[in-house]
Design a protein around this motif. Structure first.
Motif, PDB file in Angstrom:
ATOM      1  N   CYS A  24       0.852  -1.193   0.000  1.00  0.00           N
ATOM      2  CA  CYS A  24       0.000   0.000   0.000  1.00  0.00           C
ATOM      3  C   CYS A  24       0.887   1.242   0.000  1.00  0.00           C
ATOM      4  CB  CYS A  24      -0.893   0.018   1.235  1.00  0.00           C
ATOM      5  SG  CYS A  24      -1.745  -1.541   1.532  1.00  0.00           S
ATOM      6  N   GLU A  25       0.268   2.386  -0.237  1.00  0.00           N
ATOM      7  CA  GLU A  25       0.938   3.684  -0.291  1.00  0.00           C
ATOM      8  C   GLU A  25       1.620   3.869  -1.656  1.00  0.00           C
ATOM      9  OE1 GLU A  25       0.731   6.091   1.982  1.00  0.00           O
ATOM     10  OE2 GLU A  25      -0.443   4.840   3.327  1.00  0.00           O
ATOM     11  N   MET A  55       3.830   5.883  -2.861  1.00  0.00           N
ATOM     12  CA  MET A  55       5.273   6.021  -2.972  1.00  0.00           C
ATOM     13  C   MET A  55       5.994   4.703  -2.690  1.00  0.00           C
ATOM     14  SD  MET A  55       6.274   8.844  -4.239  1.00  0.00           S
ATOM     15  CE  MET A  55       4.816   8.768  -5.296  1.00  0.00           C
ATOM     16  N   ALA A  56       5.405   3.839  -1.866  1.00  0.00           N
ATOM     17  CA  ALA A  56       5.995   2.518  -1.652  1.00  0.00           C
ATOM     18  C   ALA A  56       5.887   1.686  -2.934  1.00  0.00           C
ATOM     19  CB  ALA A  56       5.300   1.810  -0.487  1.00  0.00           C
ATOM     20  N   GLU A  58       8.833   1.177   3.484  1.00  0.00           N
ATOM     21  CA  GLU A  58       8.285   2.471   3.040  1.00  0.00           C
ATOM     22  C   GLU A  58       6.786   2.544   3.344  1.00  0.00           C
ATOM     23  OE1 GLU A  58       9.501   5.175   2.245  1.00  0.00           O
ATOM     24  OE2 GLU A  58       8.419   6.212   0.639  1.00  0.00           O
ATOM     25  N   MET A  59       6.063   1.453   3.100  1.00  0.00           N
ATOM     26  CA  MET A  59       4.624   1.422   3.385  1.00  0.00           C
ATOM     27  C   MET A  59       4.362   1.703   4.871  1.00  0.00           C
ATOM     28  SD  MET A  59       2.111  -1.846   2.825  1.00  0.00           S
ATOM     29  CE  MET A  59       1.697  -2.674   4.342  1.00  0.00           C
TER      30      MET A  59
END
Lengths: 203, 203
Positions: free
Chosen positions: A64-65, A67-68, B94-95
Protein backbone atom coordinates in the motif's frame (compact mmCIF):
# COMPACT_ATOMS: atom_id res chain seq x y z
CA UNK A 1 0.73 -8.92 -9.94
CA UNK A 2 -2.05 -6.35 -10.15
CA UNK A 3 -2.93 -2.87 -8.90
CA UNK A 4 -6.28 -2.06 -7.33
CA UNK A 5 -7.19 1.58 -7.88
CA UNK A 6 -9.93 4.14 -8.37
CA UNK A 7 -9.19 5.86 -11.65
CA UNK A 8 -10.42 9.33 -10.68
CA UNK A 9 -8.39 9.64 -7.47
CA UNK A 10 -5.08 11.52 -7.46
CA UNK A 11 -2.87 8.96 -5.70
CA UNK A 12 -3.53 6.12 -8.16
CA UNK A 13 -2.75 8.56 -10.99
CA UNK A 14 0.71 9.14 -9.50
CA UNK A 15 1.39 5.42 -9.84
CA UNK A 16 0.00 5.27 -13.40
CA UNK A 17 2.18 8.21 -14.54
CA UNK A 18 5.20 6.66 -12.82
CA UNK A 19 4.69 3.31 -14.56
CA UNK A 20 4.12 5.03 -17.92
CA UNK A 21 7.46 6.86 -17.52
CA UNK A 22 9.14 3.52 -16.79
CA UNK A 23 7.35 1.76 -19.63
CA UNK A 24 6.06 -0.89 -17.21
CA UNK A 25 2.66 -2.48 -17.76
CA UNK A 26 0.72 -3.86 -14.81
CA UNK A 27 -2.94 -4.93 -14.92
CA UNK A 28 -5.24 -2.49 -13.13
CA UNK A 29 -8.44 -3.49 -11.38
CA UNK A 30 -10.99 -0.78 -10.58
CA UNK A 31 -12.54 -0.44 -7.13
CA UNK A 32 -14.87 2.53 -6.73
CA UNK A 33 -14.18 4.45 -3.54
CA UNK A 34 -17.33 6.51 -4.13
CA UNK A 35 -19.43 3.34 -4.05
CA UNK A 36 -17.97 1.97 -0.83
CA UNK A 37 -15.76 -0.67 -2.49
CA UNK A 38 -12.92 0.18 -0.08
CA UNK A 39 -15.08 -0.66 2.96
CA UNK A 40 -15.61 -4.30 2.01
CA UNK A 41 -13.98 -7.10 4.00
CA UNK A 42 -12.09 -8.26 0.91
CA UNK A 43 -10.51 -4.86 0.32
CA UNK A 44 -9.93 -4.16 4.02
CA UNK A 45 -7.98 -7.43 4.30
CA UNK A 46 -5.57 -5.95 1.74
CA UNK A 47 -5.42 -2.48 3.27
CA UNK A 48 -6.77 -1.83 6.76
CA UNK A 49 -6.58 1.89 6.00
CA UNK A 50 -9.13 1.39 3.17
CA UNK A 51 -7.20 3.44 0.66
CA UNK A 52 -6.13 3.03 -2.96
CA UNK A 53 -3.88 2.20 -4.71
CA UNK A 54 -2.79 -1.26 -3.55
CA UNK A 55 -0.23 -3.33 -5.45
CA UNK A 56 -0.80 -7.06 -4.93
CA UNK A 57 2.34 -9.10 -5.56
CA UNK A 58 2.23 -12.58 -7.10
CA UNK A 59 2.68 -14.11 -3.63
CA UNK A 60 -0.39 -12.18 -2.43
CA UNK A 61 1.55 -9.55 -0.42
CA UNK A 62 -0.26 -6.19 -0.57
CA UNK A 63 1.96 -3.11 -0.97
CA UNK A 64 0.00 0.00 0.00
CA UNK A 65 0.94 3.68 -0.29
CA UNK A 66 1.66 5.18 -3.72
CA UNK A 67 5.27 6.02 -2.97
CA UNK A 68 5.99 2.52 -1.65
CA UNK A 69 4.56 1.10 -4.89
CA UNK A 70 6.64 3.49 -7.01
CA UNK A 71 9.81 2.66 -5.04
CA UNK A 72 9.15 -1.05 -5.57
CA UNK A 73 9.17 -0.56 -9.34
CA UNK A 74 12.20 1.76 -9.14
CA UNK A 75 14.06 -1.14 -7.50
CA UNK A 76 12.88 -3.66 -10.10
CA UNK A 77 13.71 -1.38 -13.01
CA UNK A 78 16.06 1.50 -12.10
CA UNK A 79 15.99 3.13 -15.57
CA UNK A 80 15.01 5.85 -16.10
CA UNK A 81 15.78 6.88 -12.51
CA UNK A 82 12.77 8.75 -11.13
CA UNK A 83 13.99 8.98 -7.50
CA UNK A 84 17.26 10.72 -8.42
CA UNK A 85 20.87 9.63 -8.85
CA UNK A 86 23.58 9.42 -6.17
CA UNK A 87 23.18 10.21 -2.46
CA UNK A 88 22.87 13.99 -2.92
CA UNK A 89 20.59 13.72 -5.96
CA UNK A 90 18.34 11.17 -4.31
CA UNK A 91 18.11 13.29 -1.16
CA UNK A 92 17.07 16.33 -3.22
CA UNK A 93 14.38 14.37 -5.08
CA UNK A 94 13.07 13.03 -1.77
CA UNK A 95 13.06 16.55 -0.31
CA UNK A 96 11.08 17.99 -3.22
CA UNK A 97 8.81 14.97 -3.52
CA UNK A 98 7.89 15.43 0.14
CA UNK A 99 7.41 19.18 -0.26
CA UNK A 100 5.08 18.53 -3.19
CA UNK A 101 3.21 15.89 -1.24
CA UNK A 102 3.02 17.42 2.23
CA UNK A 103 2.87 21.06 1.13
CA UNK A 104 0.88 20.95 -2.11
CA UNK A 105 -0.96 17.65 -2.58
CA UNK A 106 -2.04 17.48 1.05
CA UNK A 107 -3.37 21.06 0.94
CA UNK A 108 -5.28 20.43 -2.30
CA UNK A 109 -6.80 17.12 -1.20
CA UNK A 110 -7.66 18.56 2.24
CA UNK A 111 -9.57 21.41 0.58
CA UNK A 112 -11.37 18.86 -1.61
CA UNK A 113 -12.19 16.41 1.17
CA UNK A 114 -13.40 19.01 3.67
CA UNK A 115 -15.36 21.23 1.26
CA UNK A 116 -16.69 19.13 -1.61
CA UNK A 117 -20.27 17.85 -1.21
CA UNK A 118 -19.27 14.52 -2.80
CA UNK A 119 -16.98 13.83 0.18
CA UNK A 120 -19.58 14.24 2.90
CA UNK A 121 -19.84 10.50 3.61
CA UNK A 122 -16.09 9.84 3.21
CA UNK A 123 -14.55 12.68 5.25
CA UNK A 124 -16.45 12.50 8.52
CA UNK A 125 -16.86 15.10 9.82
CA UNK A 126 -16.00 17.66 7.19
CA UNK A 127 -14.45 20.77 8.76
CA UNK A 128 -15.11 23.56 6.28
CA UNK A 129 -12.87 26.04 8.12
CA UNK A 130 -9.93 23.64 7.81
CA UNK A 131 -10.67 23.13 4.11
CA UNK A 132 -10.64 26.89 3.46
CA UNK A 133 -7.36 27.38 5.37
CA UNK A 134 -5.68 24.91 3.04
CA UNK A 135 -6.54 26.73 -0.19
CA UNK A 136 -4.05 29.61 0.24
CA UNK A 137 -1.46 27.12 1.53
CA UNK A 138 -1.58 25.32 -1.81
CA UNK A 139 -1.11 28.64 -3.60
CA UNK A 140 1.85 29.52 -1.35
CA UNK A 141 3.55 26.31 -2.44
CA UNK A 142 2.96 27.16 -6.11
CA UNK A 143 4.93 30.38 -5.52
CA UNK A 144 7.82 28.46 -3.96
CA UNK A 145 7.75 26.11 -6.96
CA UNK A 146 7.81 29.10 -9.34
CA UNK A 147 10.99 30.38 -7.66
CA UNK A 148 12.58 26.93 -7.82
CA UNK A 149 11.65 26.58 -11.49
CA UNK A 150 13.28 29.92 -12.35
CA UNK A 151 16.66 28.17 -12.29
CA UNK A 152 15.69 24.49 -12.65
CA UNK A 153 14.08 22.74 -15.59
CA UNK A 154 12.24 20.34 -13.27
CA UNK A 155 11.13 20.56 -9.64
CA UNK A 156 14.14 18.74 -8.19
CA UNK A 157 16.74 19.92 -10.72
CA UNK A 158 17.80 18.95 -14.26
CA UNK A 159 15.99 15.62 -14.44
CA UNK A 160 12.31 14.72 -14.48
CA UNK A 161 11.45 12.87 -11.26
CA UNK A 162 8.69 11.61 -9.03
CA UNK A 163 8.53 15.13 -7.53
CA UNK A 164 7.25 16.38 -10.91
CA UNK A 165 4.67 13.60 -10.96
CA UNK A 166 3.28 14.48 -7.53
CA UNK A 167 3.30 18.19 -8.43
CA UNK A 168 1.51 17.76 -11.77
CA UNK A 169 -1.14 15.43 -10.33
CA UNK A 170 -1.74 17.87 -7.45
CA UNK A 171 -2.11 20.86 -9.76
CA UNK A 172 -4.59 18.99 -11.94
CA UNK A 173 -6.55 18.11 -8.80
CA UNK A 174 -6.90 21.82 -7.95
CA UNK A 175 -9.79 21.87 -10.44
CA UNK A 176 -12.13 19.50 -8.54
CA UNK A 177 -10.82 21.09 -5.32
CA UNK A 178 -11.95 24.47 -6.70
CA UNK A 179 -8.67 26.28 -6.04
CA UNK A 180 -7.99 28.82 -8.81
CA UNK A 181 -4.43 28.84 -10.17
CA UNK A 182 -2.89 32.28 -9.69
CA UNK A 183 -1.64 34.13 -12.77
CA UNK A 184 1.88 35.46 -13.24
CA UNK A 185 3.76 32.34 -12.21
CA UNK A 186 5.57 32.10 -15.55
CA UNK A 187 8.15 29.51 -14.57
CA UNK A 188 5.45 27.26 -13.18
CA UNK A 189 3.42 27.69 -16.38
CA UNK A 190 6.46 26.79 -18.53
CA UNK A 191 7.15 23.68 -16.43
CA UNK A 192 3.48 22.63 -16.29
CA UNK A 193 3.20 22.86 -20.09
CA UNK A 194 6.29 20.69 -20.42
CA UNK A 195 5.36 17.91 -17.97
CA UNK A 196 1.73 17.87 -19.10
CA UNK A 197 2.72 17.26 -22.71
CA UNK A 198 4.67 14.10 -21.85
CA UNK A 199 2.77 10.97 -22.97
CA UNK A 200 2.75 9.77 -19.32
CA UNK A 201 0.49 12.67 -18.32
CA UNK A 202 -2.41 10.94 -20.08
CA UNK A 203 -2.01 7.85 -17.90
CA UNK B 1 28.34 19.17 7.42
CA UNK B 2 25.91 20.11 10.19
CA UNK B 3 22.28 19.70 11.16
CA UNK B 4 20.14 22.62 12.30
CA UNK B 5 17.41 21.46 14.66
CA UNK B 6 15.17 22.25 17.61
CA UNK B 7 15.85 19.58 20.19
CA UNK B 8 12.29 19.36 21.60
CA UNK B 9 10.54 18.87 18.24
CA UNK B 10 9.61 15.36 17.04
CA UNK B 11 11.01 15.48 13.49
CA UNK B 12 14.59 16.33 14.51
CA UNK B 13 14.43 13.50 17.04
CA UNK B 14 13.70 11.05 14.22
CA UNK B 15 16.98 12.08 12.59
CA UNK B 16 18.93 11.85 15.88
CA UNK B 17 17.63 8.32 16.59
CA UNK B 18 18.39 7.30 13.00
CA UNK B 19 21.98 8.58 13.23
CA UNK B 20 22.46 6.91 16.62
CA UNK B 21 21.35 3.57 15.11
CA UNK B 22 23.87 4.06 12.31
CA UNK B 23 26.61 5.18 14.69
CA UNK B 24 27.09 8.37 12.66
CA UNK B 25 28.07 11.59 14.41
CA UNK B 26 27.12 14.93 12.88
CA UNK B 27 27.41 18.29 14.66
CA UNK B 28 24.02 19.70 15.68
CA UNK B 29 23.24 23.40 15.89
CA UNK B 30 20.19 24.49 17.85
CA UNK B 31 17.64 26.92 16.42
CA UNK B 32 14.65 27.59 18.66
CA UNK B 33 11.39 27.39 16.75
CA UNK B 34 9.54 28.72 19.81
CA UNK B 35 11.65 31.90 19.72
CA UNK B 36 11.12 32.62 16.04
CA UNK B 37 14.56 31.42 14.89
CA UNK B 38 13.00 29.73 11.86
CA UNK B 39 11.51 33.01 10.63
CA UNK B 40 14.88 34.75 10.18
CA UNK B 41 16.24 35.53 6.71
CA UNK B 42 19.28 33.33 7.36
CA UNK B 43 17.20 30.28 8.21
CA UNK B 44 14.60 30.96 5.51
CA UNK B 45 17.37 31.02 2.88
CA UNK B 46 18.11 27.40 3.90
CA UNK B 47 14.48 26.30 4.07
CA UNK B 48 11.71 28.46 2.63
CA UNK B 49 9.22 26.29 4.51
CA UNK B 50 10.81 27.43 7.83
CA UNK B 51 10.97 23.96 9.31
CA UNK B 52 13.58 21.88 11.11
CA UNK B 53 15.64 19.80 10.71
CA UNK B 54 17.93 20.98 7.91
CA UNK B 55 21.12 19.13 6.97
CA UNK B 56 23.68 21.51 5.47
CA UNK B 57 26.20 19.68 3.29
CA UNK B 58 29.85 20.78 3.07
CA UNK B 59 29.14 22.49 -0.27
CA UNK B 60 26.37 24.52 1.40
CA UNK B 61 23.46 22.56 -0.10
CA UNK B 62 20.55 22.39 2.36
CA UNK B 63 18.72 19.04 2.58
CA UNK B 64 15.34 19.57 4.24
CA UNK B 65 12.74 16.99 5.35
CA UNK B 66 13.67 14.38 7.97
CA UNK B 67 13.20 11.42 5.67
CA UNK B 68 15.35 12.98 2.93
CA UNK B 69 18.11 13.49 5.52
CA UNK B 70 17.80 9.91 6.76
CA UNK B 71 17.88 8.54 3.21
CA UNK B 72 21.02 10.57 2.50
CA UNK B 73 22.81 8.84 5.38
CA UNK B 74 21.38 5.45 4.39
CA UNK B 75 23.06 5.94 1.00
CA UNK B 76 26.36 7.02 2.55
CA UNK B 77 26.38 4.17 5.04
CA UNK B 78 23.98 1.32 4.15
CA UNK B 79 24.65 -0.73 7.32
CA UNK B 80 22.64 -1.41 9.34
CA UNK B 81 19.87 -1.09 6.72
CA UNK B 82 17.07 1.01 8.21
CA UNK B 83 15.00 1.33 5.02
CA UNK B 84 14.71 -2.42 4.45
CA UNK B 85 16.46 -4.96 2.23
CA UNK B 86 15.54 -5.98 -1.33
CA UNK B 87 12.68 -4.56 -3.44
CA UNK B 88 9.90 -6.24 -1.44
CA UNK B 89 11.47 -5.49 1.95
CA UNK B 90 12.15 -1.86 1.08
CA UNK B 91 8.60 -1.43 -0.22
CA UNK B 92 7.18 -2.81 3.05
CA UNK B 93 9.36 -0.50 5.16
CA UNK B 94 8.29 2.47 3.04
CA UNK B 95 4.62 1.42 3.39
CA UNK B 96 4.83 1.20 7.17
CA UNK B 97 7.01 4.28 7.54
CA UNK B 98 4.37 6.24 5.64
CA UNK B 99 1.52 4.74 7.66
CA UNK B 100 3.34 5.74 10.84
CA UNK B 101 3.98 9.20 9.50
CA UNK B 102 0.71 10.02 7.73
CA UNK B 103 -1.57 8.03 10.04
CA UNK B 104 0.06 8.39 13.46
CA UNK B 105 2.63 11.19 13.58
CA UNK B 106 0.48 13.55 11.54
CA UNK B 107 -2.55 12.92 13.79
CA UNK B 108 -0.50 13.45 16.97
CA UNK B 109 1.23 16.63 15.78
CA UNK B 110 -2.05 18.00 14.37
CA UNK B 111 -3.70 17.56 17.80
CA UNK B 112 -0.70 19.30 19.39
CA UNK B 113 -0.52 22.17 16.93
CA UNK B 114 -4.25 22.92 16.86
CA UNK B 115 -4.96 22.51 20.57
CA UNK B 116 -1.85 23.38 22.59
CA UNK B 117 -1.70 26.99 23.88
CA UNK B 118 2.05 27.11 23.13
CA UNK B 119 1.28 26.77 19.40
CA UNK B 120 -1.08 29.74 19.13
CA UNK B 121 1.44 31.95 17.29
CA UNK B 122 2.85 29.09 15.17
CA UNK B 123 -0.32 27.37 13.93
CA UNK B 124 -2.40 30.27 12.61
CA UNK B 125 -5.29 29.91 12.95
CA UNK B 126 -5.66 27.00 15.34
CA UNK B 127 -8.79 24.96 14.53
CA UNK B 128 -9.68 23.21 17.78
CA UNK B 129 -12.32 21.00 16.14
CA UNK B 130 -9.71 19.66 13.72
CA UNK B 131 -7.30 19.02 16.58
CA UNK B 132 -9.91 17.01 18.50
CA UNK B 133 -10.83 14.93 15.44
CA UNK B 134 -7.23 13.81 15.15
CA UNK B 135 -6.95 12.38 18.68
CA UNK B 136 -9.06 9.24 18.05
CA UNK B 137 -7.38 8.83 14.65
CA UNK B 138 -4.03 8.45 16.40
CA UNK B 139 -5.56 5.85 18.72
CA UNK B 140 -7.05 3.96 15.72
CA UNK B 141 -3.57 3.66 14.26
CA UNK B 142 -2.22 2.30 17.56
CA UNK B 143 -4.79 -0.51 17.26
CA UNK B 144 -3.63 -1.32 13.71
CA UNK B 145 -0.04 -1.36 14.99
CA UNK B 146 -1.03 -3.71 17.81
CA UNK B 147 -2.47 -6.18 15.28
CA UNK B 148 0.64 -5.93 13.10
CA UNK B 149 2.89 -6.47 16.14
CA UNK B 150 1.00 -9.65 17.10
CA UNK B 151 2.95 -11.51 14.41
CA UNK B 152 5.90 -9.19 13.79
CA UNK B 153 8.74 -8.25 16.14
CA UNK B 154 8.98 -4.77 14.60
CA UNK B 155 6.51 -2.55 12.74
CA UNK B 156 7.66 -3.54 9.24
CA UNK B 157 8.65 -7.15 10.01
CA UNK B 158 11.63 -8.94 11.53
CA UNK B 159 14.09 -6.04 11.41
CA UNK B 160 14.18 -2.71 13.23
CA UNK B 161 13.62 0.09 10.70
CA UNK B 162 12.86 3.75 10.21
CA UNK B 163 9.16 2.83 10.61
CA UNK B 164 9.90 1.96 14.26
CA UNK B 165 11.69 5.28 14.71
CA UNK B 166 8.75 7.33 13.40
CA UNK B 167 6.33 5.25 15.49
CA UNK B 168 8.30 5.56 18.75
CA UNK B 169 8.85 9.30 18.34
CA UNK B 170 5.15 9.79 17.58
CA UNK B 171 4.03 7.80 20.63
CA UNK B 172 6.35 9.77 22.90
CA UNK B 173 4.90 12.97 21.44
CA UNK B 174 1.39 11.88 22.48
CA UNK B 175 2.28 13.16 25.95
CA UNK B 176 2.65 16.87 25.04
CA UNK B 177 -0.25 16.37 22.60
CA UNK B 178 -2.33 15.17 25.58
CA UNK B 179 -3.59 11.99 23.92
CA UNK B 180 -3.88 9.18 26.49
CA UNK B 181 -2.50 5.81 25.40
CA UNK B 182 -5.25 3.17 25.50
CA UNK B 183 -4.72 0.13 27.72
CA UNK B 184 -4.89 -3.49 26.54
CA UNK B 185 -2.67 -3.13 23.48
CA UNK B 186 -0.22 -5.76 24.73
CA UNK B 187 1.73 -6.25 21.51
CA UNK B 188 2.23 -2.52 21.21
CA UNK B 189 3.40 -2.36 24.82
CA UNK B 190 5.90 -5.21 24.26
CA UNK B 191 7.28 -3.50 21.14
CA UNK B 192 7.40 -0.04 22.74
CA UNK B 193 9.36 -1.42 25.69
CA UNK B 194 11.82 -3.01 23.30
CA UNK B 195 12.45 -0.03 21.00
CA UNK B 196 12.49 2.44 23.89
CA UNK B 197 15.25 0.50 25.67
CA UNK B 198 17.61 0.76 22.68
CA UNK B 199 20.41 3.27 23.34
CA UNK B 200 19.28 5.27 20.28
CA UNK B 201 15.98 6.14 22.02
CA UNK B 202 17.86 8.56 24.27
CA UNK B 203 19.14 10.53 21.28
Amino acid sequence: MKILETRTAPNPRRVRVFLAEKGIEVPFEQVDLMKGDLKTDAFTSLNKLQKVPVLVLDDGTPICESMAICRYFEELQPDPPLFGTGPRGRALVEMWQRRMELGLMSAVTTAFRHLHPAMVSLEVPQVAEWGEINKPRAVDMLKIMDEQLASNRYIAGDAYSVADITAMVSIDFMKPARIPRPEGLDNLTRWYGEVSSRPSAKA
